[in-house]
Design a protein around this motif. Sequence first.
Motif, PDB file in Angstrom:
ATOM      1  N   ILE A  25       0.892  -1.213   0.098  1.00  0.00           N
ATOM      2  CA  ILE A  25       0.148   0.052  -0.097  1.00  0.00           C
ATOM      3  C   ILE A  25       1.017   1.276   0.037  1.00  0.00           C
ATOM      4  O   ILE A  25       0.640   2.204  -0.638  1.00  0.00           O
ATOM      5  CB  ILE A  25      -0.752   0.012   1.182  1.00  0.00           C
ATOM      6  N   GLN A  26       2.049   1.297   0.819  1.00  0.00           N
ATOM      7  CA  GLN A  26       2.739   2.453   0.940  1.00  0.00           C
ATOM      8  C   GLN A  26       3.459   2.703  -0.371  1.00  0.00           C
ATOM      9  O   GLN A  26       3.546   3.738  -0.638  1.00  0.00           O
ATOM     10  CB  GLN A  26       4.024   2.276   2.147  1.00  0.00           C
ATOM     11  N   SER A  27       4.005   1.682  -1.090  1.00  0.00           N
ATOM     12  CA  SER A  27       4.547   1.735  -2.386  1.00  0.00           C
ATOM     13  C   SER A  27       3.725   2.099  -3.619  1.00  0.00           C
ATOM     14  O   SER A  27       4.013   3.235  -4.089  1.00  0.00           O
ATOM     15  CB  SER A  27       5.048   0.270  -2.566  1.00  0.00           C
ATOM     16  N   LEU A  28       2.439   1.675  -3.328  1.00  0.00           N
ATOM     17  CA  LEU A  28       1.521   2.371  -4.532  1.00  0.00           C
ATOM     18  C   LEU A  28       1.107   3.959  -4.130  1.00  0.00           C
ATOM     19  O   LEU A  28       1.309   4.444  -5.041  1.00  0.00           O
ATOM     20  CB  LEU A  28       0.359   1.533  -4.497  1.00  0.00           C
ATOM     21  N   GLN A  29       0.847   4.112  -2.829  1.00  0.00           N
ATOM     22  CA  GLN A  29       0.681   5.580  -2.476  1.00  0.00           C
ATOM     23  C   GLN A  29       2.042   6.279  -2.784  1.00  0.00           C
ATOM     24  O   GLN A  29       1.804   7.639  -3.479  1.00  0.00           O
ATOM     25  CB  GLN A  29       0.246   5.729  -1.240  1.00  0.00           C
ATOM     26  N   GLN A  30       3.272   6.167  -2.588  1.00  0.00           N
ATOM     27  CA  GLN A  30       4.341   6.623  -2.818  1.00  0.00           C
ATOM     28  C   GLN A  30       4.376   6.982  -4.573  1.00  0.00           C
ATOM     29  O   GLN A  30       4.912   8.220  -4.817  1.00  0.00           O
ATOM     30  CB  GLN A  30       5.830   6.115  -2.350  1.00  0.00           C
ATOM     31  N   LYS A  31       4.148   6.089  -5.208  1.00  0.00           N
ATOM     32  CA  LYS A  31       4.139   5.945  -6.514  1.00  0.00           C
ATOM     33  C   LYS A  31       3.179   7.000  -7.167  1.00  0.00           C
ATOM     34  O   LYS A  31       3.798   7.771  -7.866  1.00  0.00           O
ATOM     35  CB  LYS A  31       4.051   4.712  -7.040  1.00  0.00           C
ATOM     36  N   GLY A  32       2.204   7.048  -6.583  1.00  0.00           N
ATOM     37  CA  GLY A  32       1.200   8.068  -7.167  1.00  0.00           C
ATOM     38  C   GLY A  32       1.492   9.515  -6.776  1.00  0.00           C
ATOM     39  O   GLY A  32       1.402  10.324  -7.476  1.00  0.00           O
ATOM     40  N   GLN A  33       2.322   9.460  -5.673  1.00  0.00           N
ATOM     41  CA  GLN A  33       2.717  11.065  -5.255  1.00  0.00           C
ATOM     42  C   GLN A  33       3.749  11.456  -6.106  1.00  0.00           C
ATOM     43  O   GLN A  33       4.006  12.621  -5.723  1.00  0.00           O
ATOM     44  CB  GLN A  33       2.771  11.029  -3.713  1.00  0.00           C
ATOM     45  N   GLN A  34       4.627  10.607  -6.903  1.00  0.00           N
ATOM     46  CA  GLN A  34       5.543  11.001  -7.294  1.00  0.00           C
ATOM     47  C   GLN A  34       5.260  11.694  -8.628  1.00  0.00           C
ATOM     48  O   GLN A  34       6.367  12.335  -9.486  1.00  0.00           O
ATOM     49  CB  GLN A  34       6.614   9.910  -7.564  1.00  0.00           C
ATOM     50  N   TYR A  35       4.135  11.792  -9.113  1.00  0.00           N
ATOM     51  CA  TYR A  35       3.990  12.106 -10.466  1.00  0.00           C
ATOM     52  C   TYR A  35       4.220  13.891 -10.447  1.00  0.00           C
ATOM     53  O   TYR A  35       3.523  14.890  -9.780  1.00  0.00           O
ATOM     54  CB  TYR A  35       2.361  11.993 -10.809  1.00  0.00           C
ATOM     55  N   ARG A  36       5.066  14.288 -11.488  1.00  0.00           N
ATOM     56  CA  ARG A  36       5.191  15.745 -11.658  1.00  0.00           C
ATOM     57  C   ARG A  36       5.187  15.951 -13.124  1.00  0.00           C
ATOM     58  O   ARG A  36       5.428  15.016 -14.057  1.00  0.00           O
ATOM     59  CB  ARG A  36       6.693  16.165 -11.154  1.00  0.00           C
ATOM     60  N   TYR A  37       4.966  17.294 -13.724  1.00  0.00           N
ATOM     61  CA  TYR A  37       5.051  17.549 -14.979  1.00  0.00           C
ATOM     62  C   TYR A  37       5.605  18.949 -15.300  1.00  0.00           C
ATOM     63  O   TYR A  37       5.738  19.665 -14.189  1.00  0.00           O
ATOM     64  CB  TYR A  37       3.532  17.567 -15.456  1.00  0.00           C
ATOM     65  N   SER A  38       5.969  19.086 -16.324  1.00  0.00           N
ATOM     66  CA  SER A  38       6.647  20.423 -16.650  1.00  0.00           C
ATOM     67  C   SER A  38       5.541  21.316 -17.323  1.00  0.00           C
ATOM     68  O   SER A  38       4.925  20.989 -18.459  1.00  0.00           O
ATOM     69  CB  SER A  38       7.582  20.321 -17.628  1.00  0.00           C
ATOM     70  N   PHE A  39       5.272  22.472 -16.719  1.00  0.00           N
ATOM     71  CA  PHE A  39       4.480  23.676 -17.533  1.00  0.00           C
ATOM     72  C   PHE A  39       4.942  23.898 -18.817  1.00  0.00           C
ATOM     73  O   PHE A  39       3.936  23.832 -19.687  1.00  0.00           O
ATOM     74  CB  PHE A  39       4.451  24.917 -16.656  1.00  0.00           C
ATOM     75  N   GLN A  40       6.136  24.014 -19.089  1.00  0.00           N
ATOM     76  CA  GLN A  40       6.717  24.545 -20.422  1.00  0.00           C
ATOM     77  C   GLN A  40       6.358  23.333 -21.290  1.00  0.00           C
ATOM     78  O   GLN A  40       5.949  23.659 -22.494  1.00  0.00           O
ATOM     79  CB  GLN A  40       8.175  24.619 -20.470  1.00  0.00           C
ATOM     80  N   GLU A  41       6.369  22.019 -21.152  1.00  0.00           N
ATOM     81  CA  GLU A  41       6.530  20.999 -21.964  1.00  0.00           C
ATOM     82  C   GLU A  41       4.786  20.930 -22.409  1.00  0.00           C
ATOM     83  O   GLU A  41       4.481  20.654 -23.314  1.00  0.00           O
ATOM     84  CB  GLU A  41       6.996  19.641 -21.308  1.00  0.00           C
TER      85      GLU A  41
END
Length: 544
Positions: free
Chosen positions: A114-130
């Motif tokens: 559960i912790q691994s799945l939650q951490q994986k979802g919280q790692q999503y980042r994106y670039s405004f410029q891209e």
Amino acid sequence: MFKPEMIENEKDFSCSQGHNLPVVTIALDPNISMNQRLLCTECLENTDLGAKVVGLKKIISLIEEGQIKKMEKVQYLVTSQIQLIEQLHCLVDQMKSLAIQQFDQSISILKEWIQSLQQKGQQYRYSFQEELQIMLQKQNKADDQLQFLTYEIQQINHCLTSKLHPKLEQFNTFKGYTKCKELLSNLELSSQKFNKSQLQEQGFQQQPNDEKQVIIKKHEIRLKLIDQSVKQLELCKVIVFDSSGSIMISTQMYDIKVWSFLNGTIKLVKTLQGHTSWIQCLVYSKKQNSFISCSSDETIRCWQQMNQTEWISSQPYQEHTNFVRCIILNQNEDLLFSGSGDKSIKVWRVDFNQNQLTFLYSLDKHNDFVTSLSLNQSENQLVSCACGQNEIIIWERTENDQFKFKYFVKQSIQEYGLKVKFIKDNQFIWITGGKQIDKIYVFELEQGVFQENQDKTIQLTKNEQIFDEYCFPIIYNKERNLIIVRHKTYIYIIREINDGNYKIQDQLNCNTYDIYGAITNNGQYLVYWDDKEQGYSIYELLNQ
């Protein structure tokens, strides 16, 4: 709910005129540079704009809405799987009193899951410029970041299922066991359905899944199956051999297994324990009965053979701050290079006699986790690649014998790859790792710089359904003119035919993603573990 995070800080935006005023407006013109699109109030007053302009807050809001919609899909996947895992938790807890120790361990696995799945979802980042660039150019391209995130979630599920399965199997006559298996199956099906829906959105077609086969034509090498009798349910991610080919080392999750190897048959000698998470890579000394291991527990260990059945481990060495994913030795075996998820390469002094490592220095230029390393034959250059686009780096040995950053290698494609290997002093190969392109690219030294030779590119079997894996590195056997490449579901046997040109001689379709193996140092035997057979397959490489 998971919330995507914009990489850039809005307060750091500035116009191209250097007015030192806050950016308030965006010019929606795809033909001008990113910096020229950012406009402050003074720019608006003094610039003749021929393009539509939109307020900065408005465009940030539009992009953020798009990212939130993407995360809702991941949120749904993670939430549904957590619900299934929590049901498993309840069932296992009810059976706990019958086998306290085993079920306590199972519960720990589920919590880690559960912790691994939650951490994986919280790692999503994106670039405004891209994202702005994609929006302006109305690009309808596959979302590789979302695909890779769902792929990593599937890998977490696979790994944790492998850990949980053998513990539950001990109680297959208990009430509740059948329900646990059903929930695990539902968990796998939910991942497959989610992945299938993503593929349909992007217009991918399912490729036929042929029977496992060895494609043998009139080549100089053919594969002869020797044995598939040794089974291992738990995942094996690495296999290596000693210099004589009489000892084989493999892994079983956190453990290391030592086998005797004779005429294509293996027999278990010893199981070694020490690492506290998945073992990622092994390298065996060609001079002594010693090997080195690295792991997801962020450590590296040296192992020394004391007698036929006994091995001792060094202390765990930790300089990395994330998974240690790859390691290589130099020819003299006094230097070790390690690549990690912390984006760095560490260089170590090796003393096999004392069974110890000494950290020397760090190489830091990559922008993503390092997956592959290779030294050229002269050992004056190191090539590395990381899991990102345009992430091949050449490092050069200086007069004081330290390696220094030289340059990023220019590439003709925007695709990431996971494996790289020097074949000659003036040539290395690199393999794509994403879903869109399935090729081996050849880079050769021209006017002091490694450049892509497109005429020598090797087309591999197309498969737009899955990513490649880094834990089965490229193997080059110079004496037999053999290159062994695992890519997606295939193992390829490649040979040089003339002047640095290469040709696929044979290929083995294992029809599964989890394939990890090696060849003996004399190039006579290929051994791999795969999760379809759930065991070791041993082939002899014969000259026709």
